[in-house]
Write a protein that holds these residues in place. Structure first.
Motif, PDB file in Angstrom:
ATOM      1  N   LEU A   1     -16.390  -8.401   0.452  1.00  0.00           N
ATOM      2  CA  LEU A   1     -16.081  -7.237  -0.381  1.00  0.00           C
ATOM      3  C   LEU A   1     -16.007  -5.966   0.455  1.00  0.00           C
ATOM      4  CD1 LEU A   1     -18.101  -7.780  -3.685  1.00  0.00           C
ATOM      5  CD2 LEU A   1     -15.615  -7.639  -3.428  1.00  0.00           C
ATOM      6  N   ALA A   2     -16.871  -5.864   1.474  1.00  0.00           N
ATOM      7  CA  ALA A   2     -16.856  -4.681   2.339  1.00  0.00           C
ATOM      8  C   ALA A   2     -15.511  -4.569   3.058  1.00  0.00           C
ATOM      9  CB  ALA A   2     -18.006  -4.746   3.332  1.00  0.00           C
ATOM     10  N   THR A   3     -15.030  -5.691   3.589  1.00  0.00           N
ATOM     11  CA  THR A   3     -13.735  -5.683   4.268  1.00  0.00           C
ATOM     12  C   THR A   3     -12.609  -5.383   3.288  1.00  0.00           C
ATOM     13  OG1 THR A   3     -14.521  -7.266   5.918  1.00  0.00           O
ATOM     14  CG2 THR A   3     -12.140  -7.045   5.659  1.00  0.00           C
ATOM     15  N   THR A   4     -12.711  -5.963   2.085  1.00  0.00           N
ATOM     16  CA  THR A   4     -11.706  -5.697   1.053  1.00  0.00           C
ATOM     17  C   THR A   4     -11.620  -4.206   0.754  1.00  0.00           C
ATOM     18  OG1 THR A   4     -12.076  -7.857   0.039  1.00  0.00           O
ATOM     19  CG2 THR A   4     -11.044  -6.156  -1.336  1.00  0.00           C
ATOM     20  N   TRP A   5     -12.765  -3.557   0.656  1.00  0.00           N
ATOM     21  CA  TRP A   5     -12.752  -2.135   0.341  1.00  0.00           C
ATOM     22  C   TRP A   5     -12.321  -1.275   1.530  1.00  0.00           C
ATOM     23  CZ3 TRP A   5     -12.312   0.833  -3.684  1.00  0.00           C
ATOM     24  CH2 TRP A   5     -12.492   0.243  -4.928  1.00  0.00           C
ATOM     25  N   PHE A   6     -12.534  -1.761   2.723  1.00  0.00           N
ATOM     26  CA  PHE A   6     -11.970  -1.064   3.887  1.00  0.00           C
ATOM     27  C   PHE A   6     -10.447  -1.088   3.808  1.00  0.00           C
ATOM     28  CE2 PHE A   6     -10.296  -1.076   8.240  1.00  0.00           C
ATOM     29  CZ  PHE A   6     -10.864   0.090   8.737  1.00  0.00           C
ATOM     30  N   VAL A   7      -9.889  -2.233   3.419  1.00  0.00           N
ATOM     31  CA  VAL A   7      -8.432  -2.341   3.262  1.00  0.00           C
ATOM     32  C   VAL A   7      -7.957  -1.424   2.133  1.00  0.00           C
ATOM     33  CG1 VAL A   7      -6.542  -3.894   2.661  1.00  0.00           C
ATOM     34  CG2 VAL A   7      -8.368  -4.687   4.168  1.00  0.00           C
ATOM     35  N   VAL A   8      -8.722  -1.380   1.031  1.00  0.00           N
ATOM     36  CA  VAL A   8      -8.356  -0.514  -0.092  1.00  0.00           C
ATOM     37  C   VAL A   8      -8.346   0.952   0.325  1.00  0.00           C
ATOM     38  CG1 VAL A   8      -9.094   0.318  -2.361  1.00  0.00           C
ATOM     39  CG2 VAL A   8      -9.160  -2.133  -1.851  1.00  0.00           C
ATOM     40  N   VAL A   9      -9.370   1.362   1.074  1.00  0.00           N
ATOM     41  CA  VAL A   9      -9.427   2.742   1.574  1.00  0.00           C
ATOM     42  C   VAL A   9      -8.199   3.030   2.445  1.00  0.00           C
ATOM     43  CG1 VAL A   9     -10.651   4.294   3.153  1.00  0.00           C
ATOM     44  CG2 VAL A   9     -11.926   2.987   1.428  1.00  0.00           C
ATOM     45  N   ALA A  10      -7.843   2.078   3.312  1.00  0.00           N
ATOM     46  CA  ALA A  10      -6.669   2.260   4.166  1.00  0.00           C
ATOM     47  C   ALA A  10      -5.407   2.413   3.314  1.00  0.00           C
ATOM     48  CB  ALA A  10      -6.529   1.077   5.122  1.00  0.00           C
ATOM     49  N   VAL A  11      -5.297   1.607   2.264  1.00  0.00           N
ATOM     50  CA  VAL A  11      -4.125   1.690   1.369  1.00  0.00           C
ATOM     51  C   VAL A  11      -4.053   3.051   0.691  1.00  0.00           C
ATOM     52  CG1 VAL A  11      -3.117   0.781  -0.756  1.00  0.00           C
ATOM     53  CG2 VAL A  11      -3.963  -0.793   0.989  1.00  0.00           C
ATOM     54  N   PHE A  12      -5.200   3.571   0.270  1.00  0.00           N
ATOM     55  CA  PHE A  12      -5.217   4.895  -0.358  1.00  0.00           C
ATOM     56  C   PHE A  12      -4.715   5.970   0.603  1.00  0.00           C
ATOM     57  CE2 PHE A  12      -8.810   3.629  -3.496  1.00  0.00           C
ATOM     58  CZ  PHE A  12      -7.857   3.112  -4.368  1.00  0.00           C
ATOM     59  N   TRP A  13      -5.166   5.914   1.848  1.00  0.00           N
ATOM     60  CA  TRP A  13      -4.741   6.919   2.827  1.00  0.00           C
ATOM     61  C   TRP A  13      -3.271   6.753   3.193  1.00  0.00           C
ATOM     62  CZ3 TRP A  13      -7.038  11.285   4.519  1.00  0.00           C
ATOM     63  CH2 TRP A  13      -8.388  11.454   4.192  1.00  0.00           C
ATOM     64  N   VAL A  14      -2.815   5.504   3.279  1.00  0.00           N
ATOM     65  CA  VAL A  14      -1.386   5.277   3.514  1.00  0.00           C
ATOM     66  C   VAL A  14      -0.572   5.844   2.350  1.00  0.00           C
ATOM     67  CG1 VAL A  14       0.414   3.501   3.659  1.00  0.00           C
ATOM     68  CG2 VAL A  14      -1.685   3.261   5.000  1.00  0.00           C
ATOM     69  N   GLY A  15      -1.007   5.542   1.125  1.00  0.00           N
ATOM     70  CA  GLY A  15      -0.306   6.055  -0.047  1.00  0.00           C
ATOM     71  C   GLY A  15      -0.272   7.570  -0.084  1.00  0.00           C
ATOM     72  N   PHE A  16      -1.374   8.197   0.321  1.00  0.00           N
ATOM     73  CA  PHE A  16      -1.422   9.657   0.324  1.00  0.00           C
ATOM     74  C   PHE A  16      -0.380  10.243   1.267  1.00  0.00           C
ATOM     75  CE2 PHE A  16      -3.142  13.452   2.524  1.00  0.00           C
ATOM     76  CZ  PHE A  16      -3.038  14.353   1.476  1.00  0.00           C
ATOM     77  N   PHE A  17      -0.313   9.733   2.494  1.00  0.00           N
ATOM     78  CA  PHE A  17       0.616  10.327   3.458  1.00  0.00           C
ATOM     79  C   PHE A  17       2.069   9.966   3.161  1.00  0.00           C
ATOM     80  CE2 PHE A  17      -3.067  11.319   6.091  1.00  0.00           C
ATOM     81  CZ  PHE A  17      -2.685  12.548   6.614  1.00  0.00           C
ATOM     82  N   VAL A  18       2.318   8.790   2.586  1.00  0.00           N
ATOM     83  CA  VAL A  18       3.686   8.440   2.220  1.00  0.00           C
ATOM     84  C   VAL A  18       4.184   9.328   1.087  1.00  0.00           C
ATOM     85  CG1 VAL A  18       5.126   6.651   1.165  1.00  0.00           C
ATOM     86  CG2 VAL A  18       3.580   6.055   3.036  1.00  0.00           C
ATOM     87  N   LEU A  19       3.342   9.554   0.078  1.00  0.00           N
ATOM     88  CA  LEU A  19       3.752  10.326  -1.094  1.00  0.00           C
ATOM     89  C   LEU A  19       3.581  11.828  -0.897  1.00  0.00           C
ATOM     90  CD1 LEU A  19       2.327   8.034  -3.915  1.00  0.00           C
ATOM     91  CD2 LEU A  19       4.695   8.223  -3.140  1.00  0.00           C
ATOM     92  N   GLU A  20       2.411  12.238  -0.436  1.00  0.00           N
ATOM     93  CA  GLU A  20       2.186  13.672  -0.251  1.00  0.00           C
ATOM     94  C   GLU A  20       2.822  14.178   1.032  1.00  0.00           C
ATOM     95  OE1 GLU A  20       0.103  17.263  -1.731  1.00  0.00           O
ATOM     96  OE2 GLU A  20       1.209  15.525  -2.456  1.00  0.00           O
TER      97      GLU A  20
END
Length: 335
Positions: free
Chosen positions: A3-22
């Motif tokens: 779960l810890a690794t899964t949430w690290f990936v989720v955090v990375a996805v959030f930051w990727v989404g932020f820079f792609v969209l914003e």
């Protein structure tokens, strides 16, 4: 995968989404002053992002909140180390927000000019500072055995972090220019094309240098190298597509480029979340900085319910406002 690794990936996805969209919002915020030669053209550029810019900022909030909930030790060390830089980011975001809302409230030239420049400054500072902060995670900061930051403000200005900050700023400008070429018409669109065709070469050089440096300071490995190669390849594709003036594909290529940079950073950072320049023994790791299993399980359930809702809503809003923005008529106000 834990779960810890899964949430690290989720955090990375959030930051990727932020820079792609914003990212294109930041680019338009800077470029509207220079690609728009008069008030009407500047308002045309702003209106292209008017319906979506505030929704795109949600990804930054969610990304920070996910670190706070899933990796409290990482959050405490990173945010306390960059406290002053974080305040500057908040000021920059506030400047952007009030610029959108207040710029057209009065008709005076000085009033409009003031909030034009606050939008430019706020839009440029945010990706620059966030890029430095993200780069510091991999470059390393002085952290002791108690996970306490022991340096000062100057220690945050690592050469690698500064390179990533400048790289993300330039990528935001190119990404914003391709968005304007996709969403506007007339003179603004043509100038956006011209700027993007020139600036993408600088972006390509910066991305190549960043990719080589990233692989050099990480542990290497085929999948890390592959992740770092995504952005240079996408930037090279963007060079070709921009010369052919393929608006949609050019925008997609710059989106992959900027998203690939952020994604590759997290890929090369794993399994640490924050490198200590003092001693490798003081590195913060995914497993060591994570919350307990119960908290991560609750967060996973919430994310599975809420994330599709957010994605559907954002997708719908982009569909509704998909048409090109034309030059405003005299007397019209920006939205």
């Amino acid at each position: 995968m834990s779960l810890a690794t899964t949430w690290f990936v989720v955090v990375a996805v959030f930051w990727v989404g932020f820079f792609v969209l914003e990212g294109f919002d930041f680019g338009v915020g800077v470029l509207h002053r220079f690609l728009g030669r008069n008030e009407g053209e500047r308002r045309q550029a702003i209106e292209a992002i008017g319906p979506v810019w505030d929704g795109n900022e949600v990804w930054l909030i969610v990304g920070g909140a996910a670190i706070f909930a899933a990796f409290p030790d990482w959050y405490a060390t990173w945010f306390s180390a960059g406290y002053l830089a974080l305040m500057l980011v908040l000021v920059a975001l506030i400047l952007r927000g009030i610029s959108f809302e207040w710029r057209t409230k009065l008709d005076g030239a000085r009033w409009r000019s003031t909030f034009t420049w606050t939008m430019v400054v706020g839009s440029a500072l945010t990706p620059l500072l966030l890029g430095v902060a993200l780069g510091d995670l991999l470059a390393g900061l002085p952290i002791d055995s108690s996970a306490e930051f022991t340096g000062g403000f100057v220690d945050l200005l690592t050469p690698y972090g500064l390179l990533l900050g400048v790289t993300l700023l330039v990528l935001c400008l190119v990404h914003g220019a391709t968005f304007l070429a996709l969403r506007t018409d007339g003179a603004v669109r043509q100038r956006a094309h011209g700027f993007a065709r020139r600036a993408v070469w600088l972006a390509l050089v910066l991305v190549v240098v960043w990719a080589v440096w990233t692989v050099t300071i990480s542990d290497g490995g085929p999948w890390r190298i592959a992740a770092a190669c995504v952005s240079p390849v996408a930037a090279a594709v963007a060079v070709v597509l921009l010369r052919e003036q393929r608006d949609g594909r050019s925008f997609a290529a710059t989106a992959v480029t900027i998203g690939g940079v952020v994604g590759a950073l997290f890929a090369n950072l794993y399994p640490t979340v924050m490198v200590s320049s003092t001693s490798a023994a003081n590195d913060l790791t995914v497993s060591g900085a994570a919350s307990g299993d119960y908290a991560l399980k609750v967060m996973t359930v919430v994310a599975l319910v809420m994330l599709p809702v957010v994605l559907l809503y954002q997708g719908w809003s982009y569909w509704v406002f998909r048409r090109r923005v034309t030059l405003p008529t005299a007397g019209a106000h920006a939205g």
